[in-house]
Scaffold this motif. Structure first.
Motif, PDB file in Angstrom:
ATOM      1  N   GLU A  24      48.576  46.828  44.545  1.00  0.00           N
ATOM      2  CA  GLU A  24      50.008  46.702  44.246  1.00  0.00           C
ATOM      3  C   GLU A  24      50.354  45.268  43.891  1.00  0.00           C
ATOM      4  O   GLU A  24      51.138  45.001  42.968  1.00  0.00           O
ATOM      5  CB  GLU A  24      50.833  47.164  45.453  1.00  0.00           C
ATOM      6  CG  GLU A  24      50.853  48.690  45.588  1.00  0.00           C
ATOM      7  CD  GLU A  24      51.521  49.158  46.859  1.00  0.00           C
ATOM      8  OE1 GLU A  24      52.103  48.307  47.585  1.00  0.00           O
ATOM      9  OE2 GLU A  24      51.457  50.363  47.152  1.00  0.00           O
ATOM     10  N   HIS A  25      49.727  44.323  44.606  1.00  0.00           N
ATOM     11  CA  HIS A  25      49.999  42.909  44.323  1.00  0.00           C
ATOM     12  C   HIS A  25      49.517  42.546  42.912  1.00  0.00           C
ATOM     13  O   HIS A  25      50.223  41.887  42.153  1.00  0.00           O
ATOM     14  CB  HIS A  25      49.333  42.024  45.371  1.00  0.00           C
ATOM     15  CG  HIS A  25      49.414  40.570  45.037  1.00  0.00           C
ATOM     16  ND1 HIS A  25      50.570  39.825  45.254  1.00  0.00           N
ATOM     17  CD2 HIS A  25      48.524  39.722  44.466  1.00  0.00           C
ATOM     18  CE1 HIS A  25      50.367  38.586  44.843  1.00  0.00           C
ATOM     19  NE2 HIS A  25      49.130  38.495  44.354  1.00  0.00           N
ATOM     20  N   ALA A  26      48.315  42.985  42.580  1.00  0.00           N
ATOM     21  CA  ALA A  26      47.752  42.645  41.273  1.00  0.00           C
ATOM     22  C   ALA A  26      48.584  43.231  40.134  1.00  0.00           C
ATOM     23  O   ALA A  26      48.663  42.670  39.042  1.00  0.00           O
ATOM     24  CB  ALA A  26      46.323  43.160  41.187  1.00  0.00           C
ATOM     25  N   ALA A  27      49.232  44.358  40.411  1.00  0.00           N
ATOM     26  CA  ALA A  27      50.058  44.974  39.376  1.00  0.00           C
ATOM     27  C   ALA A  27      51.315  44.148  39.127  1.00  0.00           C
ATOM     28  O   ALA A  27      51.854  44.134  38.013  1.00  0.00           O
ATOM     29  CB  ALA A  27      50.432  46.396  39.807  1.00  0.00           C
ATOM     30  N   ARG A  28      51.796  43.435  40.143  1.00  0.00           N
ATOM     31  CA  ARG A  28      53.018  42.635  39.996  1.00  0.00           C
ATOM     32  C   ARG A  28      52.723  41.210  39.543  1.00  0.00           C
ATOM     33  O   ARG A  28      53.510  40.617  38.819  1.00  0.00           O
ATOM     34  CB  ARG A  28      53.741  42.567  41.358  1.00  0.00           C
ATOM     35  CG  ARG A  28      54.412  43.856  41.787  1.00  0.00           C
ATOM     36  CD  ARG A  28      55.384  43.555  42.906  1.00  0.00           C
ATOM     37  NE  ARG A  28      54.797  42.745  43.964  1.00  0.00           N
ATOM     38  CZ  ARG A  28      54.157  43.244  45.028  1.00  0.00           C
ATOM     39  NH1 ARG A  28      54.009  44.549  45.152  1.00  0.00           N
ATOM     40  NH2 ARG A  28      53.640  42.456  45.958  1.00  0.00           N
ATOM     41  N   CYS A  29      51.586  40.649  40.026  1.00  0.00           N
ATOM     42  CA  CYS A  29      51.301  39.215  39.825  1.00  0.00           C
ATOM     43  C   CYS A  29      50.453  39.025  38.570  1.00  0.00           C
ATOM     44  O   CYS A  29      49.340  39.547  38.493  1.00  0.00           O
ATOM     45  CB  CYS A  29      50.588  38.674  41.054  1.00  0.00           C
ATOM     46  SG  CYS A  29      49.928  37.021  40.827  1.00  0.00           S
ATOM     47  N   PRO A  30      50.965  38.274  37.562  1.00  0.00           N
ATOM     48  CA  PRO A  30      50.183  38.101  36.333  1.00  0.00           C
ATOM     49  C   PRO A  30      48.857  37.373  36.576  1.00  0.00           C
ATOM     50  O   PRO A  30      47.847  37.716  35.955  1.00  0.00           O
ATOM     51  CB  PRO A  30      51.090  37.274  35.419  1.00  0.00           C
ATOM     52  CG  PRO A  30      52.322  36.982  36.188  1.00  0.00           C
ATOM     53  CD  PRO A  30      52.259  37.607  37.539  1.00  0.00           C
ATOM     54  N   LEU A  31      48.861  36.378  37.471  1.00  0.00           N
ATOM     55  CA  LEU A  31      47.611  35.632  37.745  1.00  0.00           C
ATOM     56  C   LEU A  31      46.544  36.551  38.342  1.00  0.00           C
ATOM     57  O   LEU A  31      45.393  36.577  37.891  1.00  0.00           O
ATOM     58  CB  LEU A  31      47.879  34.484  38.726  1.00  0.00           C
ATOM     59  CG  LEU A  31      48.450  33.199  38.129  1.00  0.00           C
ATOM     60  CD1 LEU A  31      48.712  32.176  39.229  1.00  0.00           C
ATOM     61  CD2 LEU A  31      47.510  32.634  37.082  1.00  0.00           C
ATOM     62  N   CYS A  32      46.971  37.312  39.344  1.00  0.00           N
ATOM     63  CA  CYS A  32      46.008  38.215  39.995  1.00  0.00           C
ATOM     64  C   CYS A  32      45.616  39.347  39.056  1.00  0.00           C
ATOM     65  O   CYS A  32      44.460  39.793  39.073  1.00  0.00           O
ATOM     66  CB  CYS A  32      46.609  38.789  41.280  1.00  0.00           C
ATOM     67  SG  CYS A  32      46.705  37.555  42.583  1.00  0.00           S
ATOM     68  N   GLY A  33      46.555  39.785  38.255  1.00  0.00           N
ATOM     69  CA  GLY A  33      46.244  40.857  37.303  1.00  0.00           C
ATOM     70  C   GLY A  33      45.179  40.391  36.321  1.00  0.00           C
ATOM     71  O   GLY A  33      44.212  41.107  36.035  1.00  0.00           O
ATOM     72  N   THR A  34      45.342  39.166  35.817  1.00  0.00           N
ATOM     73  CA  THR A  34      44.354  38.614  34.878  1.00  0.00           C
ATOM     74  C   THR A  34      43.002  38.461  35.557  1.00  0.00           C
ATOM     75  O   THR A  34      41.958  38.819  34.988  1.00  0.00           O
ATOM     76  CB  THR A  34      44.833  37.240  34.357  1.00  0.00           C
ATOM     77  OG1 THR A  34      46.119  37.400  33.767  1.00  0.00           O
ATOM     78  CG2 THR A  34      43.870  36.664  33.352  1.00  0.00           C
ATOM     79  N   GLU A  35      43.045  37.937  36.750  1.00  0.00           N
ATOM     80  CA  GLU A  35      41.775  37.711  37.451  1.00  0.00           C
ATOM     81  C   GLU A  35      41.055  39.031  37.758  1.00  0.00           C
ATOM     82  O   GLU A  35      39.827  39.124  37.614  1.00  0.00           O
ATOM     83  CB  GLU A  35      42.029  36.941  38.749  1.00  0.00           C
ATOM     84  CG  GLU A  35      40.724  36.438  39.346  1.00  0.00           C
ATOM     85  CD  GLU A  35      40.931  35.508  40.518  1.00  0.00           C
ATOM     86  OE1 GLU A  35      42.091  35.155  40.826  1.00  0.00           O
ATOM     87  OE2 GLU A  35      39.927  35.143  41.138  1.00  0.00           O
ATOM     88  N   LEU A  36      41.830  40.016  38.147  1.00  0.00           N
ATOM     89  CA  LEU A  36      41.214  41.326  38.425  1.00  0.00           C
ATOM     90  C   LEU A  36      40.575  41.894  37.154  1.00  0.00           C
ATOM     91  O   LEU A  36      39.463  42.444  37.196  1.00  0.00           O
ATOM     92  CB  LEU A  36      42.273  42.299  38.974  1.00  0.00           C
ATOM     93  CG  LEU A  36      41.773  43.686  39.351  1.00  0.00           C
ATOM     94  CD1 LEU A  36      40.685  43.601  40.423  1.00  0.00           C
ATOM     95  CD2 LEU A  36      42.925  44.567  39.856  1.00  0.00           C
ATOM     96  N   ALA A  37      41.268  41.705  36.043  1.00  0.00           N
ATOM     97  CA  ALA A  37      40.707  42.200  34.767  1.00  0.00           C
ATOM     98  C   ALA A  37      39.410  41.455  34.439  1.00  0.00           C
ATOM     99  O   ALA A  37      38.429  42.060  33.966  1.00  0.00           O
ATOM    100  CB  ALA A  37      41.735  42.018  33.661  1.00  0.00           C
ATOM    101  N   GLU A  38      39.395  40.150  34.696  1.00  0.00           N
ATOM    102  CA  GLU A  38      38.185  39.369  34.409  1.00  0.00           C
ATOM    103  C   GLU A  38      37.020  39.793  35.312  1.00  0.00           C
ATOM    104  O   GLU A  38      35.880  39.893  34.860  1.00  0.00           O
ATOM    105  CB  GLU A  38      38.466  37.870  34.612  1.00  0.00           C
ATOM    106  CG  GLU A  38      39.292  37.266  33.484  1.00  0.00           C
ATOM    107  CD  GLU A  38      39.594  35.799  33.719  1.00  0.00           C
ATOM    108  OE1 GLU A  38      39.694  35.050  32.724  1.00  0.00           O
ATOM    109  OE2 GLU A  38      39.765  35.393  34.885  1.00  0.00           O
ATOM    110  N   LEU A  39      37.332  40.046  36.564  1.00  0.00           N
ATOM    111  CA  LEU A  39      36.268  40.479  37.486  1.00  0.00           C
ATOM    112  C   LEU A  39      35.729  41.853  37.088  1.00  0.00           C
ATOM    113  O   LEU A  39      34.525  42.106  37.180  1.00  0.00           O
ATOM    114  CB  LEU A  39      36.793  40.502  38.928  1.00  0.00           C
ATOM    115  CG  LEU A  39      37.085  39.132  39.554  1.00  0.00           C
ATOM    116  CD1 LEU A  39      37.672  39.284  40.955  1.00  0.00           C
ATOM    117  CD2 LEU A  39      35.842  38.262  39.601  1.00  0.00           C
TER     118      LEU A  39
END
Lengths: 164, 192
Positions: free
Chosen positions: A30-45
Motif C-alpha cells: 500500500e505504501h509503495a502504491a502511494r509513494c513515488p520513490l518507493c514505487g520506483t524502487e519496487l519497480a527497479e527491484l
C-alpha cells in the motif's frame, strides 16, 4: 540516491522475495502504491529480479562425474601391501656387502701374515757366512806393487836379464 | 535445471548408497548437481578453470564428509555450502577477496534499442553479470544464493552461518548496489 541502508529498501527487497508476513506485506504494498520513490524502487527491484531469470546457464563443459568416479575408484582400490621382508641371514648380517666384502679383507689379512712370517724368519735364521778375519793390507804399501795399482814402472816388472 | 528432473527422494537413496562407499551412486549425485555447484562457483570466482577445479574439489570434499550428512539438510544446499567455503578459502589464500569500489567502469549498454527482444535481454544480462562481478564477495554470494539458487532466507542464513536479519539486510544492500550500477550504465531507471 543511495538507499542501501534504508529500512524501506530492506522491506521492498523482502517483499520481492516473498519473505514478509501477510500484514507487513500488505502495508509495504500500500505504501509503495502511494509513494513515488518507493514505487520506483519496487519497480527497479522487480526488473532486477526478472533480469536474473534471463541470465545464461553456464555449464562446466566436462563430465565431472566421470572424472570424480575414476578418481574415487583409484583411491579406494586396495594397494598391494608390501611383502614382509625375510629375516636377514647371519651371513648377510655379518657381511652386508656380500662375498666381495668377505674376500677383500681376508686377502689383505693373509698377505700381511705371510709378509710378517717372512720378515720374522729372516731375523731368526742363523747366518751361514763365517766372519772373515780382517785383512791387513796397510803394509801393502811397502810391496812393490801398491794395492790397487796396476804395475810399477815397466822396469820394475821386467828386470833386464831374467826373472826376478 | 538439470537436477530438477530428479527429486530429493532419489537423492536420499543415492546418498545412502554413496555413504556405504558406492562410487557409482556418488557419481550419479555429481551428475545431478555439478552444474549448480559450477555456476555458483563460477560467478564467485569469474574464472572457468578455477570454477572447474573448485567444483571437483567440492565434490571430493563432499565424498569425504558424506558420513556426516544428515537427511535434515538438503543435499544441494549442503553441497553449495561446501563449495562456498572452498571458494572462500581459495580466494583468501590468493588474497582476491579484496572488494572493488562500486563507482567503476561497467560496460556501457548500447543506447539504441536492439532489433530483437533477445538482444536486449542479452545486453541486460551482460550488464548484470558485469555488475555482479563488482559486488563485494559477501553481497555477491547472498544475491546468487537467493536469485539464482532460489534458497530461502533461512537456508541462506544456515549456509552462511549468519542470522536471517543479516541475510535480509545484506540482500537489500546488494540489490540496491546492483540497481545503482545498472542505472548509471544505462542512464535510466532500471526498468523493463
Amino acid at each position: 540516491m543511495n538507499n542501501e541502508d534504508c529500512p524501506r529498501t530492506v522491506a521492498l527487497s523482502a517483499l520481492i522475495d516473498d519473505e514478509l508476513a501477510p500484514a507487513p506485506r500488505q502495508a509495504v504494498l500500500e505504501h509503495a502504491a502511494r509513494c513515488p520513490l518507493c514505487g520506483t524502487e519496487l519497480a527497479e527491484l522487480r526488473a532486477l529480479h526478472a533480469d536474473f531469470a534471463t541470465l545464461p546457464e553456464p555449464a562446466p563443459g566436462a563430465d565431472l562425474a566421470g572424472l570424480i568416479e575414476t578418481r574415487l575408484r583409484v583411491e579406494a582400490r586396495p594397494r598391494p601391501s608390501p611383502r614382509p621382508s625375510p629375516r636377514p641371514r647371519l651371513r648377510d648380517r655379518l657381511f652386508p656387502l656380500g662375498l666381495r666384502g668377505l674376500l677383500m679383507p681376508a686377502a689383505g689379512a693373509a698377505a700381511a701374515l705371510v709378509l710378517g712370517l717372512q720378515l720374522g724368519n729372516l731375523l731368526l735364521m742363523p747366518s751361514t757366512d763365517e766372519a772373515r778375519p780382517p785383512r791387513f793390507v796397510a803394509m801393502a804399501v811397502f810391496e812393490p806393487i801398491a794395492p790397487g795399482g796396476l804395475c810399477p814402472p815397466a822396469g820394475a816388472c821386467f828386470q833386464p836379464g831374467g826373472a826376478r | 535445471m538439470d537436477e530438477a528432473a530428479e527429486g530429493p527422494a532419489d537423492d536420499t537413496e543415492r546418498i545412502v548408497r554413496a555413504q556405504r562407499g558406492d562410487t557409482a551412486a556418488f557419481a550419479a549425485l555429481v551428475r545431478l548437481h555439478q552444474q549448480r555447484v559450477y555456476r555458483f562457483v563460477l560467478r564467485l570466482t569469474d574464472s572457468h578453470e578455477e570454477a572447474l577445479e573448485l567444483t571437483q574439489d567440492s565434490f571430493l570434499k563432499a565424498w569425504q564428509a558424506l558420513p556426516d550428512w544428515r537427511p535434515q539438510a538438503r543435499f544441494s544446499t549442503w553441497l553449495l555450502q561446501i563449495a562456498r567455503n572452498a571458494t572462500l578459502d581459495t580466494l583468501r589464500r590468493r588474497q582476491r577477496v579484496a572488494f572493488t569500489p562500486l563507482d567503476d567502469d561497467l560496460p556501457l549498454a548500447d543506447p539504441a534499442p536492439g532489433p530483437a527482444e533477445s538482444l536486449a535481454a542479452r545486453q541486460r544480462g551482460a550488464l548484470l553479470e558485469a555488475a555482479l562481478r563488482r559486488l563485494p564477495f559477501e553481497q555477491r554470494e547472498v544475491v546468487l544464493l537467493r536469485e539464482i539458487e532460489a534458497l530461502s532466507y533461512a537456508e541462506i542464513a544456515a549456509l552462511l552461518g549468519v542470522a536471517e536479519g543479516t541475510v535480509k539486510s545484506r540482500l537489500a544492500r546488494a540489490r540496491s548496489a546492483l540497481v545503482a550500477m545498472l542505472r548509471r550504465t544505462t542512464g535510466d531507471p532500471h526498468e523493463q
